[in-house]
Design an enzyme around this catalytic site. Sequence first.
Site, PDB file in Angstrom:
ATOM      1  N   CYS A   1       0.847  -1.202   0.000  1.00 24.18           N
ATOM      2  CA  CYS A   1       0.000   0.000   0.000  1.00 24.18           C
ATOM      3  C   CYS A   1       0.885   1.256   0.000  1.00 24.18           C
ATOM      4  O   CYS A   1       1.572   1.515  -0.978  1.00 24.18           O
ATOM      5  CB  CYS A   1      -0.964  -0.049   1.184  1.00 24.18           C
ATOM      6  SG  CYS A   1      -2.345   1.100   1.045  1.00 24.18           S
TER       7      CYS A   1
ATOM      8  N   HIS B   1      -3.531  -5.637   1.101  1.00 28.65           N
ATOM      9  CA  HIS B   1      -2.857  -5.872   2.381  1.00 28.65           C
ATOM     10  C   HIS B   1      -2.817  -7.355   2.734  1.00 28.65           C
ATOM     11  O   HIS B   1      -3.682  -7.825   3.483  1.00 28.65           O
ATOM     12  CB  HIS B   1      -3.598  -5.125   3.500  1.00 28.65           C
ATOM     13  CG  HIS B   1      -3.409  -3.643   3.484  1.00 28.65           C
ATOM     14  ND1 HIS B   1      -2.334  -3.031   4.096  1.00 28.65           N
ATOM     15  CD2 HIS B   1      -4.128  -2.651   2.915  1.00 28.65           C
ATOM     16  CE1 HIS B   1      -2.419  -1.710   3.922  1.00 28.65           C
ATOM     17  NE2 HIS B   1      -3.504  -1.457   3.205  1.00 28.65           N
TER      18      HIS B   1
ATOM     19  N   GLU C   1      -1.006  -8.833   4.853  1.00 25.60           N
ATOM     20  CA  GLU C   1      -0.836  -9.011   6.303  1.00 25.60           C
ATOM     21  C   GLU C   1      -2.163  -8.961   7.044  1.00 25.60           C
ATOM     22  O   GLU C   1      -2.234  -9.332   8.205  1.00 25.60           O
ATOM     23  CB  GLU C   1       0.136  -7.958   6.852  1.00 25.60           C
ATOM     24  CG  GLU C   1      -0.440  -6.580   7.163  1.00 25.60           C
ATOM     25  CD  GLU C   1      -0.636  -5.700   5.922  1.00 25.60           C
ATOM     26  OE1 GLU C   1      -0.517  -6.209   4.781  1.00 25.60           O
ATOM     27  OE2 GLU C   1      -0.923  -4.489   6.096  1.00 25.60           O
TER      28      GLU C   1
END
Lengths: 242, 242, 84, 84
Positions: A88, A205, A207
């Site tokens: 990002c 994302h 994660e």
Amino acid sequence: MKFGVVQFPGSNCDYDCYYAIKNILKAPVEMIWHKEKEHNLKGYDCIVLPGGFSYGDYLRVGAIARYSPIMTAVIDFALKGGLVLGICNGFQVLTEAKLLPGALIRNECLHFICRQQTIRVENIDTPFTKLYQKGQVLKIPIAHGEGCYYADEETISELENHHQILFRYCDARGEITREANPNGSLSNIAGICNRERNIVGLMPHPERAMEECLASLDGRLLFESIVIQLKQRQRRKFCPET
Amino acid sequence: MKFGVVQFPGSNCDYDCYYAIKNILKAPVEMIWHKEKEHNLKGYDCIVLPGGFSYGDYLRVGAIARYSPIMTAVIDFALKGGLVLGICNGFQVLTEAKLLPGALIRNECLHFICRQQTIRVENIDTPFTKLYQKGQVLKIPIAHGEGCYYADEETISELENHHQILFRYCDARGEITREANPNGSLSNIAGICNRERNIVGLMPHPERAMEECLASLDGRLLFESIVIQLKQRQRRKFCPET
Amino acid sequence: MWLVKIKVRLKKGVLDAQGKTTQQALLALGFHQVKEGRIGKLIELKLDGGSREEVEKEVRDMSQKLLANPVIEDFDYEIEAREE
Amino acid sequence: MWLVKIKVRLKKGVLDAQGKTTQQALLALGFHQVKEGRIGKLIELKLDGGSREEVEKEVRDMSQKLLANPVIEDFDYEIEAREE
């Protein structure tokens, strides 16, 4: 093997990354503060530039973070073949630092987007995507206001020709359509790598898609790919004859 | 009694508000889409403008949302004495619409701030703060990049003189200090009302501090103040002699 | 003392979502004559000392390095001498 | 066809966090001559028809209504006639 997560003022996904690497991957990880000018990143094997609003996105997203003291070391680390992952805002910083081609501009639609998104794995020949299958459809959240990937035609062709496009926005069935494109990115690009394949940037994302409670585990294989790569490197270092 | 929550493109706290009002307050609430030009807001008693990045914060935060079709009705509703609550981006929209004085500009510090914040209740003589105690210190989360309250000196004095400052950023002990000011707001202003006291804007998110699991219940009394006010109004309507 | 005005604009061909949205908002407000809207940055710097040529070199340099991103933006500038 | 360039600047006294950060970044990059940095908007509109006076009136009107917020911003503008 050690991961490092860079913290800029305004980073806000740094602890998400740290948590994912430490608690889910169970891999060694440390935070690195952006002001550490003298840091040479010795001992690190993979550097993560996390999401957030570094420096309030002033001037352009990633523009000011790109000149943070730590970035000199990151660029050096990357050019020497170290693994660098920008997520990002981290992707935006990597393009501003010219470690990846192109730029991220304001979403074509009117607003900041924050939702689950399907993306298709386009290339698995990288240390970041080797555990995926080509064409696999992943569910990974996106959260950005400036995620529209732009580059001139020539650059886009080069990315295609060198198989540098790793992820594209797609619909649930894996079709790359205009409707499935959340932000107007050229060629539905969601993530790319450099020609040497050691630097990756993506808007989604991963994660945030590594635990059951977060509705998707699809981000896990990205981090696990890195771990496997690093373990192989380590083995080669200790047993150079194999 | 009915609440209405306005949805702009890019609103992202609309469902938080809706959820808080419906599931925690257990009060009637409906979503109102910003394009409803012909909407006269008949039947509504309190309109909430929620947080988010309306229209991507293009031009200035709140500037384009302010000219959404629904805003004509909201302005009309507000000027007739209807209760209007603007939270975060909603506060920005209210200043752009000149329903509240001043403006919200970029945080003095470099970045988007997202954290728990202590604020002090400065005035309880409004339908939104009557259940608090003057000087009470609340823990309410903030999440904004443009929350620095600015107005010229004259306006600030007027706000003071007419007791229109409802909340100020403070430290844990309730002291109004420079250090406790997260964004550079003049006079540590976190929330204000208009002179007629029926329009309130604040940067902190009371709707995110209403359940045990969110680490604070301090936002609850704001919404409960409104409900009590509306119930009293209703009673007066039905029993005008009292 | 020099006053430098640097204008940074999105390149032709790069989508200007903010400009388009602003144009649409103007149309919605009844300004029907607005055919196109684009939004760029106006960066104004005060610079100390040096000759006009030196200042010009610095300004080009800082624009290329930080103030504009050549992938998506063009820039031009004006330099004015100012009394202190 | 008219090309209108509207410059919107933060008023003196209003904190320009973006401008200040940009100045600091330039200093960190070694441009030590930069004494001040301010960042405003450059809004460029194409407008159809009308006389220069009419266009000027429109531009003032749209600037006051939408393009600038008088609480924090000042604006000025240039109007150029353009061949189609």
